[in-house]
Motif scaffolding. Structure first.
Motif, PDB file in Angstrom:
ATOM      1  N   TYR A 254      24.284  18.509 -44.536  1.00  0.00           N
ATOM      2  CA  TYR A 254      25.037  17.193 -44.291  1.00  0.00           C
ATOM      3  C   TYR A 254      23.799  16.010 -44.392  1.00  0.00           C
ATOM      4  CZ  TYR A 254      26.663  13.122 -41.429  1.00  0.00           C
ATOM      5  OH  TYR A 254      26.953  11.972 -41.051  1.00  0.00           O
ATOM      6  N   ALA A 255      24.212  14.990 -45.257  1.00  0.00           N
ATOM      7  CA  ALA A 255      23.528  14.032 -45.587  1.00  0.00           C
ATOM      8  C   ALA A 255      23.576  12.995 -44.490  1.00  0.00           C
ATOM      9  CB  ALA A 255      23.426  13.372 -46.797  1.00  0.00           C
ATOM     10  N   VAL A 256      22.465  13.076 -43.603  1.00  0.00           N
ATOM     11  CA  VAL A 256      22.566  12.255 -42.315  1.00  0.00           C
ATOM     12  C   VAL A 256      22.786  10.518 -42.380  1.00  0.00           C
ATOM     13  CG1 VAL A 256      21.311  11.597 -40.357  1.00  0.00           C
ATOM     14  CG2 VAL A 256      21.229  13.824 -41.160  1.00  0.00           C
ATOM     15  N   LYS A 257      22.275  10.296 -43.804  1.00  0.00           N
ATOM     16  CA  LYS A 257      22.581   8.802 -43.972  1.00  0.00           C
ATOM     17  C   LYS A 257      24.071   8.298 -44.012  1.00  0.00           C
ATOM     18  CE  LYS A 257      20.701   8.899 -48.180  1.00  0.00           C
ATOM     19  NZ  LYS A 257      20.563  10.252 -48.882  1.00  0.00           N
ATOM     20  N   ALA A 258      24.765   9.150 -44.017  1.00  0.00           N
ATOM     21  CA  ALA A 258      26.388   8.865 -43.953  1.00  0.00           C
ATOM     22  C   ALA A 258      26.696   8.152 -42.656  1.00  0.00           C
ATOM     23  CB  ALA A 258      27.171   9.920 -44.401  1.00  0.00           C
ATOM     24  N   ASN A 259      26.249   9.154 -41.758  1.00  0.00           N
ATOM     25  CA  ASN A 259      26.600   8.579 -40.311  1.00  0.00           C
ATOM     26  C   ASN A 259      25.569   9.260 -39.430  1.00  0.00           C
ATOM     27  OD1 ASN A 259      27.501   8.422 -37.752  1.00  0.00           O
ATOM     28  ND2 ASN A 259      29.566   8.180 -38.512  1.00  0.00           N
TER      29      ASN A 259
ATOM     30  N   PHE B 141      20.242  19.890 -42.836  1.00  0.00           N
ATOM     31  CA  PHE B 141      20.541  18.597 -43.018  1.00  0.00           C
ATOM     32  C   PHE B 141      19.697  18.093 -43.701  1.00  0.00           C
ATOM     33  CE2 PHE B 141      22.351  20.019 -38.928  1.00  0.00           C
ATOM     34  CZ  PHE B 141      23.366  19.063 -38.535  1.00  0.00           C
ATOM     35  N   ASP B 142      20.049  17.060 -44.697  1.00  0.00           N
ATOM     36  CA  ASP B 142      19.071  16.180 -45.404  1.00  0.00           C
ATOM     37  C   ASP B 142      18.921  14.855 -44.766  1.00  0.00           C
ATOM     38  OD1 ASP B 142      18.587  18.010 -47.763  1.00  0.00           O
ATOM     39  OD2 ASP B 142      20.846  17.857 -47.640  1.00  0.00           O
TER      40      ASP B 142
ATOM     41  N   LEU C 199      15.811  15.981 -34.463  1.00  0.00           N
ATOM     42  CA  LEU C 199      14.957  16.772 -33.927  1.00  0.00           C
ATOM     43  C   LEU C 199      15.392  16.620 -32.410  1.00  0.00           C
ATOM     44  CD1 LEU C 199      11.460  16.202 -35.192  1.00  0.00           C
ATOM     45  CD2 LEU C 199      12.909  18.126 -35.584  1.00  0.00           C
ATOM     46  N   ALA C 200      15.736  15.529 -32.082  1.00  0.00           N
ATOM     47  CA  ALA C 200      16.444  15.256 -30.678  1.00  0.00           C
ATOM     48  C   ALA C 200      17.904  15.739 -30.357  1.00  0.00           C
ATOM     49  CB  ALA C 200      16.649  13.532 -30.501  1.00  0.00           C
ATOM     50  N   ALA C 201      18.425  16.179 -31.498  1.00  0.00           N
ATOM     51  CA  ALA C 201      19.486  17.182 -31.576  1.00  0.00           C
ATOM     52  C   ALA C 201      19.359  18.481 -31.421  1.00  0.00           C
ATOM     53  CB  ALA C 201      20.444  16.601 -32.506  1.00  0.00           C
ATOM     54  N   GLY C 202      17.916  18.877 -31.335  1.00  0.00           N
ATOM     55  CA  GLY C 202      17.686  20.325 -31.205  1.00  0.00           C
ATOM     56  C   GLY C 202      17.794  20.988 -32.662  1.00  0.00           C
ATOM     57  N   ILE C 203      17.973  20.239 -33.538  1.00  0.00           N
ATOM     58  CA  ILE C 203      17.968  21.067 -35.050  1.00  0.00           C
ATOM     59  C   ILE C 203      16.644  21.663 -35.515  1.00  0.00           C
ATOM     60  CG2 ILE C 203      18.821  20.690 -37.304  1.00  0.00           C
ATOM     61  CD1 ILE C 203      20.495  18.355 -36.318  1.00  0.00           C
TER      62      ILE C 203
ATOM     63  N   ILE D 172      15.804  21.480 -42.049  1.00  0.00           N
ATOM     64  CA  ILE D 172      15.937  20.052 -42.681  1.00  0.00           C
ATOM     65  C   ILE D 172      15.328  19.985 -43.884  1.00  0.00           C
ATOM     66  CG2 ILE D 172      15.195  17.628 -41.774  1.00  0.00           C
ATOM     67  CD1 ILE D 172      15.475  18.667 -39.055  1.00  0.00           C
ATOM     68  N   SER D 173      15.884  18.940 -44.813  1.00  0.00           N
ATOM     69  CA  SER D 173      14.895  18.596 -45.979  1.00  0.00           C
ATOM     70  C   SER D 173      14.961  17.092 -46.105  1.00  0.00           C
ATOM     71  CB  SER D 173      15.425  19.121 -47.207  1.00  0.00           C
ATOM     72  OG  SER D 173      16.925  19.005 -47.424  1.00  0.00           O
ATOM     73  N   PHE D 174      13.751  16.416 -46.593  1.00  0.00           N
ATOM     74  CA  PHE D 174      13.870  15.111 -46.556  1.00  0.00           C
ATOM     75  C   PHE D 174      13.681  14.601 -48.063  1.00  0.00           C
ATOM     76  CE2 PHE D 174      10.077  11.912 -44.443  1.00  0.00           C
ATOM     77  CZ  PHE D 174      11.110  10.869 -45.066  1.00  0.00           C
ATOM     78  N   ALA D 175      14.496  13.787 -48.280  1.00  0.00           N
ATOM     79  CA  ALA D 175      14.222  13.214 -49.547  1.00  0.00           C
ATOM     80  C   ALA D 175      14.338  11.655 -49.666  1.00  0.00           C
ATOM     81  CB  ALA D 175      15.653  13.399 -50.487  1.00  0.00           C
ATOM     82  N   GLY D 176      13.657  10.912 -50.523  1.00  0.00           N
ATOM     83  CA  GLY D 176      13.905   9.580 -50.609  1.00  0.00           C
ATOM     84  C   GLY D 176      12.379   8.910 -51.386  1.00  0.00           C
ATOM     85  N   PRO D 177      12.689   7.941 -51.851  1.00  0.00           N
ATOM     86  CA  PRO D 177      11.400   7.464 -52.805  1.00  0.00           C
ATOM     87  C   PRO D 177      10.715   6.670 -51.535  1.00  0.00           C
ATOM     88  CG  PRO D 177      13.211   6.230 -53.267  1.00  0.00           C
ATOM     89  CD  PRO D 177      13.802   7.172 -52.366  1.00  0.00           C
TER      90      PRO D 177
END
Ligand SMILES: Cc1ncc(COP(=O)(O)O)c(C=O)c1O
Length: 408
Positions: A64-69, A85-86, A97-101, A106-111
């Protein structure tokens, strides 16, 4: 008259009102304490994930790309449904992290990841989708300082594009990812310097309704990942194949042929190059998972005429639903799916312009739309509001404040 977009499946009515999650629009507004309000439907989220699981090969995970919602209740609901989760920022990391994931999911993209963001991600054990040689060097240095090997995948800027895509994330000069020909050298360097090698991230586009375009992009992604893996000379632990599946927003838009995409992918996987045989695969989806699950409800404050045109003025607008106003990356403004929620299913009897409460001509929710006659106090529903709505709109603009959000 301008048509409105297609209302997504799964919405019913109670006593002549739009119903979401088995409750009428008025009841939901009362529960939330007023309008404007985003309502997100659990049953839509569940149904979409079930469709995906049924259509995609089992081997392909769904992220799930969290940026969507990024609404916390939505993230919490998605946690057991998806594989990963992306995220795109330390803020989204905190929400996950607050949701206990588990950070391993988790992976982290973004310039433009700041050092503090890299540090938070590396400390937590999140995979970085590395966007440049410079970012890789900073991640290594921070990892060394922390005494922790950074988990690093490389985001690839491929030479190809996803055709028919609303937003293209590859092909030519881009701020995203590392040009494909430089990926092997960077990967070998990162691995030699002690990074934990997590694989490749190839995201080629977004909001595509053409199954053929998605199938072609996936074939290109798999071929590129195989070539890069050979050139890197190390097994590829994971390939994030991107996503791009769109949703119908406008008149004439047809849903993606998901079974067709799944079947083509199964065929590809049956014939996968040997170097990818043990590679974990996933897709990364945002709006396809959550977009149709959201409805934006706003109340009519005024009904007025100007030069023979009827305006329904609402207490919402582009400060919550920038995309529906046509000001979020659209060239020609078209009407999102919308309805009078408190007269749901009633025959249209007039042509109206539904506008927001901001004093700018940009603040439009539906132009020249056929609607049943609505009065002050009626509720307007704008559908397809589950993605890039509340968090992608300028809610501070003009000081009306944010909309409430409710998961039902
Ligand atoms: C890297 C990345 N992942 C995921 C997404 C989500 O795209 P969508 O919501 O269209 O699925 C985007 C959108 O821009 C993106 O850039």
């Amino acid at each position: 008259m301008k048509p409105v977009g297609p209302i997504p499946d799964g919405y019913g009515s109670i006593d002549g009102e739009l119903a979401i999650g088995g409750r009428s629009a008025s009841a939901l507004v009362a529960e939330a304490g007023g309008t404007p309000l985003f309502v997100y439907s659990r049953s839509h989220l569940d149904a979409r994930m079930a469709e995906l699981r049924a259509a995609l090969p089992q081997r392909v995970g769904v992220n799930y790309a969290v940026k969507a919602n990024p609404h916390p209740a939505v993230i919490a609901h998605m946690a057991p449904l998806v594989d990963g989760f992306d995220i795109a920022s330390a803020g989204e990391l905190s929400l996950c992290l607050a949701a206990g994931i588990d950070p391993a999911r988790i992976s982290f993209a973004g310039p433009g990841k700041r050092d503090a963001e890299l540090e938070a991600a590396i400390s937590a054990g999140v995979t970085l989708n590395c966007e440049s040689e410079g970012e890789g060097a900073r991640a290594l240095a921070i990892g060394q300082r922390l005494g922790r090997a950074p988990r690093i995948a490389i985001r690839v800027n491929p030479a190809f594009v996803m055709t028919g895509s609303g937003m293209k994330m590859g092909g030519g000069a881009k701020p995203f990812g590392v040009d494909a020909e430089r990926v092997p050298g960077l990967a070998r360097h990162l691995i030699a310097e002690g990074a934990e090698w997590r694989g490749l991230h190839i995201f080629t586009g977004s909001q595509t309704l053409s199954a053929d375009a998605i199938i072609a992009a996936q074939a290109n992604v798999l071929a590129l990942a195989a070539d890069l893996t050979v050139a890197i000379g190390e097994p590829l632990p994971k390939l994030n194949m991107g996503g791009g599946l769109g949703i119908p927003y406008f008149p004439g838009d047809m849903p993606v042929d998901l079974p067709g995409v799944g079947a083509a992918l199964s065929e590809r996987l049956a014939d996968l190059p040997a170097v990818l045989r043990d590679t974990a695969l996933c897709m990364e989806l945002g709006r396809y998972l959550v977009g149709e699950a959201g409805v934006y409800l706003t109340r009519i404050i005024d009904r007025k005429e100007s030069h023979g045109v009827t305006f329904l003025v609402t207490d919402g607008g582009l400060h919550h639903q920038l995309a529906a106003s046509g000001n979020f990356g659209t060239v020609v403004r078209r009407n999102y799916p919308s309805a009078i929620a408190t007269r749901y299913g009633a025959e249209p009897t007039e042509e109206v312009n539904i506008v927001g409460c901001l004093c700018t001509p940009l603040d439009r929710l539906a132009d020249n739309a056929a609607m049943p006659r609505a009065e002050v106090g009626d509720l307007v529903a704008v559908f397809c509001a589950g993605a890039y709505g509340a968090s992608a709109s300028p809610s501070a603009f003009l000081g009306h404040g944010p909309a409430a959000e409710l998961l039902v």
